[in-house]
Design a protein around this motif. Structure first.
Motif, mmCIF file in Angstrom:
data_model
loop_
_atom_site.group_PDB
_atom_site.id
_atom_site.type_symbol
_atom_site.label_atom_id
_atom_site.label_comp_id
_atom_site.label_asym_id
_atom_site.label_seq_id
_atom_site.Cartn_x
_atom_site.Cartn_y
_atom_site.Cartn_z
ATOM 1 N N ASN A 60 50.631 115.044 54.475
ATOM 2 C CA ASN A 60 50.289 116.306 55.129
ATOM 3 C C ASN A 60 50.947 117.499 54.463
ATOM 4 O OD1 ASN A 60 48.734 115.631 57.809
ATOM 5 N ND2 ASN A 60 50.374 114.120 57.676
ATOM 6 N N GLN A 61 52.181 117.326 54.052
ATOM 7 C CA GLN A 61 52.911 118.427 53.434
ATOM 8 C C GLN A 61 52.259 118.877 52.133
ATOM 9 O OE1 GLN A 61 57.199 118.167 53.519
ATOM 10 N NE2 GLN A 61 57.383 119.174 51.545
ATOM 11 N N LEU A 62 51.757 117.926 51.354
ATOM 12 C CA LEU A 62 51.107 118.285 50.093
ATOM 13 C C LEU A 62 49.838 119.104 50.344
ATOM 14 C CD1 LEU A 62 51.490 114.927 48.152
ATOM 15 C CD2 LEU A 62 52.660 117.073 47.655
ATOM 16 N N SER A 273 60.375 115.385 46.519
ATOM 17 C CA SER A 273 60.111 115.866 47.880
ATOM 18 C C SER A 273 61.205 115.474 48.859
ATOM 19 C CB SER A 273 58.761 115.341 48.379
ATOM 20 O OG SER A 273 58.768 113.928 48.510
ATOM 21 N N ASP A 274 61.927 114.393 48.584
ATOM 22 C CA ASP A 274 63.005 113.942 49.473
ATOM 23 C C ASP A 274 64.165 113.393 48.648
ATOM 24 O OD1 ASP A 274 64.630 113.066 51.472
ATOM 25 O OD2 ASP A 274 63.196 111.644 52.354
ATOM 26 N N PRO A 275 65.007 114.283 48.118
ATOM 27 C CA PRO A 275 66.125 113.855 47.261
ATOM 28 C C PRO A 275 67.097 112.906 47.942
ATOM 29 C CG PRO A 275 65.754 116.223 47.072
ATOM 30 C CD PRO A 275 64.910 115.751 48.212
ATOM 31 N N LEU A 280 67.194 105.624 45.125
ATOM 32 C CA LEU A 280 66.560 104.330 45.368
ATOM 33 C C LEU A 280 65.200 104.192 44.684
ATOM 34 C CD1 LEU A 280 67.169 103.976 49.234
ATOM 35 C CD2 LEU A 280 68.593 103.079 47.374
ATOM 36 N N LEU A 281 64.657 105.305 44.186
ATOM 37 C CA LEU A 281 63.265 105.331 43.764
ATOM 38 C C LEU A 281 63.056 104.898 42.318
ATOM 39 C CD1 LEU A 281 62.268 108.584 45.593
ATOM 40 C CD2 LEU A 281 61.090 106.391 45.868
ATOM 41 N N LEU A 282 62.303 103.815 42.162
ATOM 42 C CA LEU A 282 61.880 103.392 40.829
ATOM 43 C C LEU A 282 60.831 104.368 40.298
ATOM 44 C CD1 LEU A 282 61.718 101.325 38.497
ATOM 45 C CD2 LEU A 282 60.020 100.062 39.862
ATOM 46 N N THR A 283 59.842 104.674 41.117
ATOM 47 C CA THR A 283 58.791 105.645 40.789
ATOM 48 C C THR A 283 58.055 105.954 42.081
ATOM 49 O OG1 THR A 283 56.887 106.125 39.343
ATOM 50 C CG2 THR A 283 57.070 103.881 40.197
ATOM 51 N N SER A 284 56.989 106.742 41.999
ATOM 52 C CA SER A 284 56.109 107.013 43.137
ATOM 53 C C SER A 284 54.667 106.995 42.649
ATOM 54 C CB SER A 284 56.407 108.386 43.759
ATOM 55 O OG SER A 284 57.699 108.456 44.325
ATOM 56 N N VAL A 285 53.776 106.578 43.532
ATOM 57 C CA VAL A 285 52.342 106.626 43.254
ATOM 58 C C VAL A 285 51.827 107.952 43.817
ATOM 59 C CG1 VAL A 285 50.113 105.510 43.601
ATOM 60 C CG2 VAL A 285 52.193 104.121 43.420
#
Length: 360
Positions: A60-62, A273-275, A280-285
């Motif tokens: 929604n934010q995007l 968007s959420d530092p 923990l983040l490998l990547t995002s789709v």
């Protein structure tokens, strides 16, 4: 190598409650005003969110940010409204029509029925709906994304990174816009296995049966945390939650686990968007929701609305995966090159990525 198509099996799910910042029919949040840098006359763009609200750091934010950018370009003031429950969709749409909205953007598959009804009742109002292509109307523009393609890359990366040989995914509700991610992810893992003669296992989603693990909603809560914990208990060391804020609950489960487990974000580059979960983040789709919404609103404001469906793909950069960020030094040095090759294969058609939920 080709991934074979599967029979379409899509489950219907009951409507979900909506977390709201504004009750029922409402006006825009304070931060929705924009400085004028263009002139679109009396054009008034509007938006209704789905579950999670405009501050969900995701879906929604995007869309909201895309509306804001377009409104600034056009020099107009948008109206945004959030719903407390699905029963608010129809009255909220009516309220926006009554306020003179020229274009109404509805965010999400859940709003399809209400959008269709409103569009049929108000043929002079233009609409754009994110993540639904079921409405065939001259005044409705679908904005859809073939995230099976980008999730395929993330699945390949997850399989490459995994040390336990087990990776997991789970969703909010079993909607096509959720399961398309899970299909692509699982197929990407399988493609890695085929190319590398490995046997990395996917838990949480069965592609052939089209069923798996779901929380029943898109809220960050104990159910979502426990669902993630169930994957962790089966030795998964990469977890891909699909469904807005549910990644926050998965992050809590990962931190409580006390062992190395990577998270994969959905929709946005969650590292940015959420530092708070960046480590923990490998990547995002990623989905180009912001860009797609911006373009649709800007075009409509300039008098160039058309109902041609937009489908975001790897070819047009409408979908993709985020950089590895803090994990750059931890992934196989050859991985990025392999992903570039796989992406090129998907774009040129030599690697076929399909999902029953892919937009047509």
């Amino acid at each position: 190598m080709t991934i074979l198509s599967r029979k379409t099996v899509v489950s219907s799910v009951a409507s979900l409650g909506v977390v709201a910042l504004a009750a029922g029919c409402g006006s825009a949040p304070d931060d929705s005003s924009s400085s004028a840098s263009g002139d679109a006359g009396d054009f008034k763009p509007c938006m209704i969110s789905d579950t999670g609200g405009f501050d969900d750091k995701s879906f929604n934010q995007l869309g909201f940010e895309g509306l804001q950018e377009a409104s600034k370009t056009l020099g107009v003031e948008p109206i945004t409204v959030q719903s407390n429950s699905p029963t608010d969709y129809d009255p909220n749409l009516s309220n926006l029509v009554d306020q003179g909205c020229k274009l109404i953007v509805t965010v999400g598959f859940n709003l399809a029925d209400a959008t269709k009804a409103s569009a049929e009742a108000n043929p002079d109002v233009e609409y754009a709906i994110i993540d639904d292509s079921s409405i065939d109307a001259s005044n409705v523009k679908p904005l859809t994304y073939d995230t099976a393609q980008s999730a395929f890359l993330a699945g390949y990366a997850a399989a490459s990174f995994s040390k336990t040989g087990v990776v997991g995914t789970f969703g909010g509700s079993q909607f096509p816009t959720v399961t398309i991610f899970m299909d692509g992810f699982a197929d990407g893992v399988n493609y890695f296995n085929q190319q590398k003669s490995k046997a990395v296992r996917v838990i949480g989603w069965d592609v052939a049966a089209q069923n798996g693990s779901f929380t029943g909603g898109f809220e960050a809560n104990e159910v979502a945390k426990n669902t993630a914990q169930g994957l962790i208990d089966q030795n998964a060391d990469v977890i891909f939650p699909v469904g807005g804020p549910i990644y926050q609950s998965a992050a809590q489960a990962i931190r409580d686990a006390g062992r190395p487990i990577a998270l994969i974000g959905a929709d946005a580059d969650v590292f940015e968007s959420d530092p708070s979960v960046g480590d923990l983040l490998l990547t995002s789709v990623t989905k180009g929701l912001k860009e797609g919404t911006n373009e649709a609103v800007t075009s409509a404001g300039q008098g160039n609305f058309d109902n041609t469906p937009y489908i975001g793909t790897l070819s047009n950069d409408g979908v993709g995966i985020a950089p590895f960020h803090d994990f750059s030094s931890q992934v196989d040095p050859a991985l990025q090159g392999e992903l570039d090759t796989v992406k090129a294969g998907i774009v040129d058609g030599s690697i076929t990525v399909t999902s029953p939920s892919s937009p047509k």
